[in-house]
Design an enzyme around this catalytic site. Structure first.
Site, PDB file in Angstrom:
ATOM      1  N   ASP A 290      -3.579 -10.904  -1.843  1.00  0.00           N
ATOM      2  CA  ASP A 290      -4.102  -9.991  -0.628  1.00  0.00           C
ATOM      3  C   ASP A 290      -5.592  -9.670  -0.623  1.00  0.00           C
ATOM      4  OD1 ASP A 290      -4.370  -7.835   1.564  1.00  0.00           O
ATOM      5  OD2 ASP A 290      -2.401  -8.360   1.791  1.00  0.00           O
TER       6      ASP A 290
ATOM      7  N   HIS B  77      -6.836  -7.077   0.349  1.00  0.00           N
ATOM      8  CA  HIS B  77      -6.969  -5.661  -0.200  1.00  0.00           C
ATOM      9  C   HIS B  77      -6.127  -5.380  -1.624  1.00  0.00           C
ATOM     10  CE1 HIS B  77      -7.194  -5.673   4.485  1.00  0.00           C
ATOM     11  NE2 HIS B  77      -7.927  -4.867   4.184  1.00  0.00           N
TER      12      HIS B  77
ATOM     13  N   ASP C 271      -4.666 -12.410   4.365  1.00  0.00           N
ATOM     14  CA  ASP C 271      -5.871 -12.152   4.968  1.00  0.00           C
ATOM     15  C   ASP C 271      -6.940 -12.405   4.329  1.00  0.00           C
ATOM     16  OD1 ASP C 271      -4.943 -10.355   2.963  1.00  0.00           O
ATOM     17  OD2 ASP C 271      -5.020  -8.350   4.297  1.00  0.00           O
TER      18      ASP C 271
ATOM     19  N   HIS D 250       0.779  -1.335  -0.042  1.00  0.00           N
ATOM     20  CA  HIS D 250      -0.103   0.004  -0.017  1.00  0.00           C
ATOM     21  C   HIS D 250       0.784   1.292   0.151  1.00  0.00           C
ATOM     22  CE1 HIS D 250      -3.658  -2.076   0.226  1.00  0.00           C
ATOM     23  NE2 HIS D 250      -3.196  -2.582   1.617  1.00  0.00           N
TER      24      HIS D 250
END
Length: 624
Positions: free
Chosen positions: A197, A199, A285, A162
Site C-alpha cells: 500500500d 501508506h 493506491d 491503520h
C-alpha cells in the site's frame, strides 16, 4: 544371470530440465480459497468520502466475468464476533463500534474523539456489520492456511492496516490483519507481513514492534504523508529489533525502480527469516492515477510483487487495502486473482454489470503517466544497502516445536457453506435491488468514482440487531466462541454475562461490568502464567497506544523476563537505537522527534496530527 545395472540418479541439471512449465504448475482449484459477501459492496462511507466499498462488488463481478471463480473455492465469510476482535482491540472500543449509529453519534462526542471517529473514519449505517464481514474473511482464510486446506487464501475486503488497539485510523476500524496474524501464530512459529500500500502499515507494525515472531515489511511513500511513520531507522525494539523493515519511497516511483528494491529485499528476507506463512497486503493506491496516491506503478508492476512471493511456496493470505480510483482497483485485484491462479487474463474485458465504469477503453491494463520519478538510482541504492545490512543481523530461525496449539477461532465445519458460483454479487436479490434503483449506475459519467452504485439507505441488519438488542441465541454463540478461545474461563464467562444482560435490556450491565473487572484482576496472574503462545488466551493482545504502556503490557517494560519475551507487543520503555541514514533518506520518523530516528519517547515511531484526507496529504518531505 548378471545383475541388472542400477538406474542412474538424475543430476541437478536433469531435475531442472524435468520441472513442469509454469502453466502445468498452476494450483488446483481446492488449493485457492476466495472470500466474498455481497453485503460488503453495499457499505457506504458517505458523500465525497474517497473510500468506496463498492469497489469490492466491481472486483467480484469482474472475477466472475473472467470465470476465475471456476478455478478456486469460493466462500462466503462468516461474521466475526466481538470476542474475536477483542483478541487485539480493547473491549470498550469494540463495544462502542457495535452500538454507535449515525442517529446517536451526536450523543457521544467525547467518545467519538477518544476513538478517533469522525471525518476520516465516519459512522455510517451498517458499520459494525461491515467490520464483522471483512474481519471474518481474513480470520477464516488464516484458519484454512493453518490446517493446510489451502495454499493461498484471498480476501480483497480485508487489509485495513491503520486501525489501532483502541482507535480507528485512516478509514480503518478493525485491524483484520493483526487478528489474522494472531490466528496464524497459533500454528506457525514465524509470520511475514508484506505491505505494498502507498501508506505505511503502521497499525500492524505497531502491534508487533517488539516481537521476532512477526516480521513486518512495508513499501510506502514517506514524508508529509499519512500516517507519517515508517522511517528507514524504525527497525523494531528489544526482541523485535531488525524485524520491522521500512522502505521509504518518494513520488513517482515506477515499475522498474520498485522491483529493483522489492525483489532483492524480499529475497534476503526469505533467506534470513524463513517464515512459515506470509500475509500480503496488496493496497492498490500505489497504482498510477490513484485519487490519494502519488506513485506510478502499472497493474503488471504491482502484481509482479505478488507473483514473486508465490515462487517461495509458503502459505499466503492475500488481502486488499487502499485504492481510491475504484475502476483501477477492480482491474488490479482481478488481474492479481488471475496471477495467483496461474491464469493469464485477456486485456480486453468481458462484458459485465459494471462495464460502464471501465470505458472508454474497456481494457484490463492501464498505462503509467509521465510523472517524474523522484527516486534517484543513488537514493534507491542507499535504501537497499542499508536494509540488506540490517537483515543480515537477524538471528537464524530456531528449531523449536510447538506444544499445546490453541483452538481455532472458528470450526472448519461452519466454513463449508460456499458462495454459489452463479450468484453475481448476491444473486436474484441483488439483481432485483439494482433494477429497483436504475439511477445508481450512471453510464454517462463513466469513470467517476465519487458516487456509489448501490442504494445508500440503511439496511436491516437482523443478525446485528439480534446480538445487540435481545437475541439470546446470538449471545449464546458469542459465549461459546469465547469459551473456545480463552483459558481464563471465569473472566470470559463474566464478560459474556455482561453482554447478555445488556442484550436483554437490563439496567444491571454496569454492575456486571464491575464484577468482570474484579474477576480480571483476580485472574490476571493465572492468565500470565498460562499464556504460552501470544494471542492464545481471550484477553486482547498487548500493543502500543499513543506511545504509552498498554493494559496488556508486561511489568518488565524494559524487555527483560520471560513474560516480556512471550508478549506479542510489549511496551518499549525509552527510545530505540537511532541510526545515521546513509543513502539520503534523512529526516525524522514522520513526527516532531525526527532527531531520534523516528522513535517517539514512548518507544514507537511518532504519529502526526494530520489525517489521511488532510489538505497537505501528498506533500513531499525532503529526504535528501
Amino acid at each position: 544371470h548378471a545383475a541388472a545395472p542400477l538406474p542412474r540418479l538424475p543430476s541437478p541439471r536433469d531435475r531442472a530440465h524435468a520441472l513442469p512449465s509454469p502453466a502445468a504448475m498452476a494450483p488446483s482449484k481446492d488449493r485457492i480459497s476466495y472470500f466474498y459477501d455481497a453485503d460488503l459492496g453495499t457499505s457506504y462511507y458517505g458523500n465525497n468520502h474517497p473510500m468506496k466499498p463498492h469497489r469490492l462488488a466491481m472486483t467480484h463481478h469482474l472475477v466472475l466475468s473472467y470465470d476465475l471463480h471456476k478455478r478456486m473455492e469460493v466462500y462466503r465469510p462468516r461474521r466475526s464476533y466481538p470476542v474475536e476482535m477483542a483478541q487485539f482491540h480493547s473491549e470498550d472500543y469494540v463495544e462502542f463500534l457495535a452500538r454507535i449509529t449515525p442517529e446517536t453519534q451526536h450523543l457521544h462526542l467525547a467518545q467519538m474523539q477518544q476513538y478517533n471517529l469522525g471525518e476520516d473514519c465516519p459512522i455510517f449505517d451498517g458499520l459494525f456489520d461491515f467490520c464483522r464481514l471483512y474481519t471474518g474473511g481474513s480470520i477464516d482464510g488464516a484458519v484454512r492456511l493453518n490446517h493446510g486446506l489451502s495454499d493461498i487464501a484471498i480476501n480483497w475486503s480485508g487489509g485495513l492496516h491503520h486501525a489501532k488497539k483502541s482507535e480507528a485510523s485512516g478509514f480503518c476500524y478493525i485491524n483484520d490483519l493483526v487478528l489474522a496474524i494472531l490466528e496464524l501464530l497459533k500454528h506457525h512459529a514465524r509470520v511475514l507481513y508484506i505491505d505494498i500500500d502507498i501508506h505505511h502499515g503502521d497499525g500492524v507494525e505497531e502491534a508487533f514492534y517488539t516481537t521476532d515472531r512477526v516480521m513486518t515489511v512495508s513499501f510506502h511513500k514517506f514524508g508529509e504523508y499519512f500516517p507519517g511513520t515508517g522511517h528507514l531507522q524504525d527497525v523494531g525494539q528489544h526482541r523485535g529489533k531488525y524485524y520491522s523493515v521500512n522502505v521509504p519511497l518518494k513520488d513517482g516511483i515506477d515499475d522498474e525502480s520498485y522491483n529493483l528494491l522489492f525483489k532483492p529485499i524480499m529475497a534476503k528476507v526469505m533467506e534470513m527469516y524463513q517464515p512459515d506463512a506470509v500475509v500480503f497486503q496488496s493496497g492498490a493506491d500505489s497504482l498510477t492515477g490513484d485519487r490519494l496516491g502519488c506513485f506510478n506503478l502499472s497493474i503488471r508492476g504491482h502484481a509482479e510483487c505478488l507473483k514473486y512471493m508465490t515462487t517461495f511456496g509458503v502459505p499466503m493470505l492475500v488481502l486488499g487495502g487502499g485504492g481510491y480510483t475504484i475502476r483501477n482497483v477492480a482491474r488490479c485485484w482481478t488481474y492479481e486473482t488471475g496471477c495467483l491462479l496461474g491464469h493469464e487474463l485477456e486485456d480486453k474485458m468481458p462484458v459485465n454489470d459494471y462495464s460502464e465504469y471501465f470505458g472508454p477503453t474497456h481494457t484490463l491494463q492501464i498505462q503509467p503517466s509521465n510523472m517524474e520519478n523522484q527516486n534517484t538510482p543513488e537514493y534507491l541504492e542507499g535504501i537497499r544497502n542499508r536494509l540488506l545490512e540490517n537483515l543480515s543481523k537477524i538471528a537464524p530461525k530456531p528449531s523449536v516445536p510447538f506444544h499445546d496449539v490453541p483452538p481455532d477461532a472458528i470450526s472448519l465445519e461452519s466454513m463449508e457453506s460456499k458462495e454459489d458460483d452463479d450468484k453475481r454479487g448476491g444473486g436474484a436479490d441483488a439483481i432485483a435491488a439494482r433494477r429497483a434503483h436504475p439511477d445508481e449506475l450512471e453510464p454517462d459519467e463513466g469513470d467517476r468514482d465519487d458516487k456509489p452504485s448501490r442504494f445508500d439507505g440503511p439496511g436491516v441488519d437482523t443478525e446485528k440487531a439480534d446480538f445487540y438488542a435481545g437475541g439470546v441465541a446470538a449471545a449464546d454463540r458469542a459465549a461459546a466462541a469465547a469459551a473456545a478461545t480463552t483459558q481464563v474461563e471465569g473472566v470470559e464467562a463474566a464478560a459474556a454475562a455482561a453482554r447478555a444482560v445488556k442484550a436483554e435490556g437490563g439496567e444491571a450491565a454496569e454492575v456486571v461490568k464491575a464484577e468482570t473487572d474484579a474477576a480480571e484482576m483476580e485472574a490476571a496472574p493465572a492468565a500470565e502464567a498460562e499464556a504460552e503462545v501470544p494471542g492464545a488466551t481471550g484477553e486482547p493482545a498487548p500493543t502500543f497506544v499513543k506511545g504509552e504502556q498498554s493494559e496488556g503490557a508486561m511489568d518488565d517494560g524494559a524487555g527483560g523476563g520471560a513474560e516480556a519475551e512471550l508478549a506479542l507487543a510489549a511496551v518499549a520503555a525509552g527510545g530505540g537505537d537511532a541510526m545515521d541514514v546513509d543513502g539520503g533518506d534523512g529526516g525524522g520518523g514522520g513526527g516532531e522527534d525526527g532527531g531520534d530516528g523516528g522513535v517517539a519517547p514512548g518507544g514507537l515511531p511518532s504519529r502526526p496530527s494530520f489525517g489521511i484526507m488532510a489538505r497537505d496529504h501528498g506533500d513531499d518531505r525532503d529526504m535528501a
